[in-house]
Design a protein around this motif. Sequence first.
Motif, PDB file in Angstrom:
ATOM      1  N   GLN A 175     -21.458  16.619 -22.827  1.00 33.53           N
ATOM      2  CA  GLN A 175     -21.598  17.138 -24.155  1.00 33.53           C
ATOM      3  C   GLN A 175     -20.516  16.546 -24.989  1.00 33.53           C
ATOM      4  O   GLN A 175     -19.492  16.152 -24.492  1.00 33.53           O
ATOM      5  N   ILE A 176     -20.760  16.509 -26.234  1.00 41.47           N
ATOM      6  CA  ILE A 176     -19.730  15.923 -27.055  1.00 41.47           C
ATOM      7  C   ILE A 176     -18.815  16.973 -27.592  1.00 41.47           C
ATOM      8  O   ILE A 176     -19.164  18.131 -27.688  1.00 41.47           O
ATOM      9  N   MET A 177     -17.667  16.466 -27.912  1.00 40.03           N
ATOM     10  CA  MET A 177     -16.682  17.343 -28.434  1.00 40.03           C
ATOM     11  C   MET A 177     -17.061  17.704 -29.851  1.00 40.03           C
ATOM     12  O   MET A 177     -16.726  18.740 -30.345  1.00 40.03           O
ATOM     13  N   LEU A 219     -13.770   6.085 -26.095  1.00 37.90           N
ATOM     14  CA  LEU A 219     -15.060   6.666 -25.722  1.00 37.90           C
ATOM     15  C   LEU A 219     -16.046   6.562 -26.874  1.00 37.90           C
ATOM     16  O   LEU A 219     -15.678   6.697 -28.037  1.00 37.90           O
ATOM     17  N   ALA A 274     -19.520   8.436 -28.042  1.00 35.86           N
ATOM     18  CA  ALA A 274     -20.451   9.548 -27.826  1.00 35.86           C
ATOM     19  C   ALA A 274     -21.662   9.320 -28.724  1.00 35.86           C
ATOM     20  O   ALA A 274     -22.594   8.613 -28.347  1.00 35.86           O
ATOM     21  N   ARG A 284      -7.089   7.741 -29.614  1.00 37.29           N
ATOM     22  CA  ARG A 284      -7.002   7.164 -28.269  1.00 37.29           C
ATOM     23  C   ARG A 284      -7.226   5.659 -28.244  1.00 37.29           C
ATOM     24  O   ARG A 284      -6.861   4.986 -27.280  1.00 37.29           O
ATOM     25  N   MET A 334     -17.799  19.198 -22.208  1.00 37.66           N
ATOM     26  CA  MET A 334     -17.167  18.608 -21.027  1.00 37.66           C
ATOM     27  C   MET A 334     -16.261  17.491 -21.528  1.00 37.66           C
ATOM     28  O   MET A 334     -16.723  16.390 -21.852  1.00 37.66           O
ATOM     29  N   PHE A 335     -14.991  17.755 -21.606  1.00 42.79           N
ATOM     30  CA  PHE A 335     -14.065  16.818 -22.234  1.00 42.79           C
ATOM     31  C   PHE A 335     -13.640  15.735 -21.245  1.00 42.79           C
ATOM     32  O   PHE A 335     -13.137  16.021 -20.157  1.00 42.79           O
ATOM     33  N   GLN A 336     -13.834  14.495 -21.630  1.00 49.39           N
ATOM     34  CA  GLN A 336     -13.478  13.345 -20.791  1.00 49.39           C
ATOM     35  C   GLN A 336     -12.017  12.994 -21.064  1.00 49.39           C
ATOM     36  O   GLN A 336     -11.700  12.416 -22.109  1.00 49.39           O
TER      37      GLN A 336
HETATM   38  N1  LIG Z   1     -16.954  14.814 -24.375  1.00 44.95           N
HETATM   39  C1  LIG Z   1     -15.951  14.151 -24.985  1.00 44.95           C
HETATM   40  N2  LIG Z   1     -14.781  13.974 -24.340  1.00 44.95           N
HETATM   41  C2  LIG Z   1     -13.770  13.298 -24.940  1.00 44.95           C
HETATM   42  N3  LIG Z   1     -13.842  12.822 -26.180  1.00 44.95           N
HETATM   43  C3  LIG Z   1     -14.994  12.986 -26.851  1.00 44.95           C
HETATM   44  N4  LIG Z   1     -15.375  12.602 -28.086  1.00 44.95           N
HETATM   45  C4  LIG Z   1     -16.623  13.017 -28.290  1.00 44.95           C
HETATM   46  N5  LIG Z   1     -17.093  13.669 -27.215  1.00 44.95           N
HETATM   47  C5  LIG Z   1     -16.088  13.653 -26.297  1.00 44.95           C
END
Ligand SMILES: Nc1ncnc2[nH]cnc12
Length: 252
Positions: free
Chosen positions: A5-7, A201, A203, A139, A100-102
Motif C-alpha cells: 500500500q502506499i503511504m 521508491l 509507488a 530519500r 506497509m512502509f518500505q
Molecule cells: N509504501 C511506501 N513505503 C515507503 N515509501 C512510500 N512512498 C509511497 N508509498 C510508500
Amino acid sequence: MKGLQIMRRSGPLCLNSKISAPPPTGHRLATPSTKPPTAYAPSRNYRPAVRPLQCSSKTDSHSQSWQAPDMAALDGQDPRILRIASTIRVIPDFPKPGIMFQDITTLLLDHKAFKDTIDLFVERYSGKGISVVAGIEARGFIFGPPIALAIGAKFVPMRKPKKLPGPVISEEYSLEYGTDVMEMHVGAVEAGERVLVIDDLIATGGTLSAAIKLLERIGAHVVECACVIELPELKGKERLGDKPLFVLISSN
Ligand SMILES: Nc1ncnc2[nH]cnc12
Ligand SMILES: O=P(O)(O)OC[C@H]1O[C@H](OP(=O)(O)OP(=O)(O)O)[C@H](O)[C@@H]1O
C-alpha cells in the motif's frame, strides 16, 4: 490486506530501454567488502526487478515467475540484488493504518548492501553522458549524491516547497489526496543537459512524473528515472508514459 500500500497518493512498462550514447568516462567504486549482512530478518516479499544492465518489462517472463530466494533459482540474476532486498524492512501501519512502509534505512545500515546498490546504478549509468543526477527529497538525497560523484555528474536536489533559498521553478502535482509541489533552483540544470532522476521508491509515479515535467520545462533531457524499489501494483510506470524507468527490486 495486501502487503503493498502506499503511504500516500494514488499510477510501460518497462522501460529500461538501453541508454544510448557516449564517451566512456565512468568511474567505478571500489570493490565491496566481504562483511556479512546485518541481522535483519530478510523480507520475503521482494523480487529483483531486473538483471543489472538489462531491461525488464511487463512481458518479461523472469519478472512474472520469480519466486523468493534460492540462489540456485537465480538464473543469472545478480546476487547483489537479493542481498539488497533482504535488508529492506517493511513496517506495517506506518505512517498510518493499512500502509506497509518500505523502510530503506535498514539497507543503509548494511554498508555492503548500500554500496552494492550504488554500484548497480553506477554500472548502469557510467559513460552515458549524464551530466546531472537529480535527487528527489528526501530519500533521493541518500542515493543520488554517491551516484553523481561516481559517474562524474553534478547533483541537483528536487525539493519540497519553500526549502530552497534561491529563485526556483515549481511544478504542482497530484497525490492520492490533494496536491503537492516540487521545486528546483533556477540555473541548476541547463537546457540540453542529460539528467538521471533518482528516488528510493516509485509507488503511483506522481513524484517522478513531476520531476520529469519540471526538468523538461527547462529543456533538459531526462535519460531515465531510477529507484531502488517499485510497488508495481500501483502502476507508477504508466504515469511516466514512455520515459524509461530502472528499478532494482519489485515488491509484490
Ligand atoms: N509504501 C511506501 N513505503 C515507503 N515509501 C512510500 N512512498 C509511497 N508509498 C510508500
Ligand atoms: O510514486 P509516488 O506515489 O509519488 O510515491 C513515491 C514517493 O513517496 C516517498 O516520498 P515521500 O512523499 O514519503 O517523501 P519523503 O521521502 O520526504 O518522506 C518516496 O520516497 C517517493 O519520493
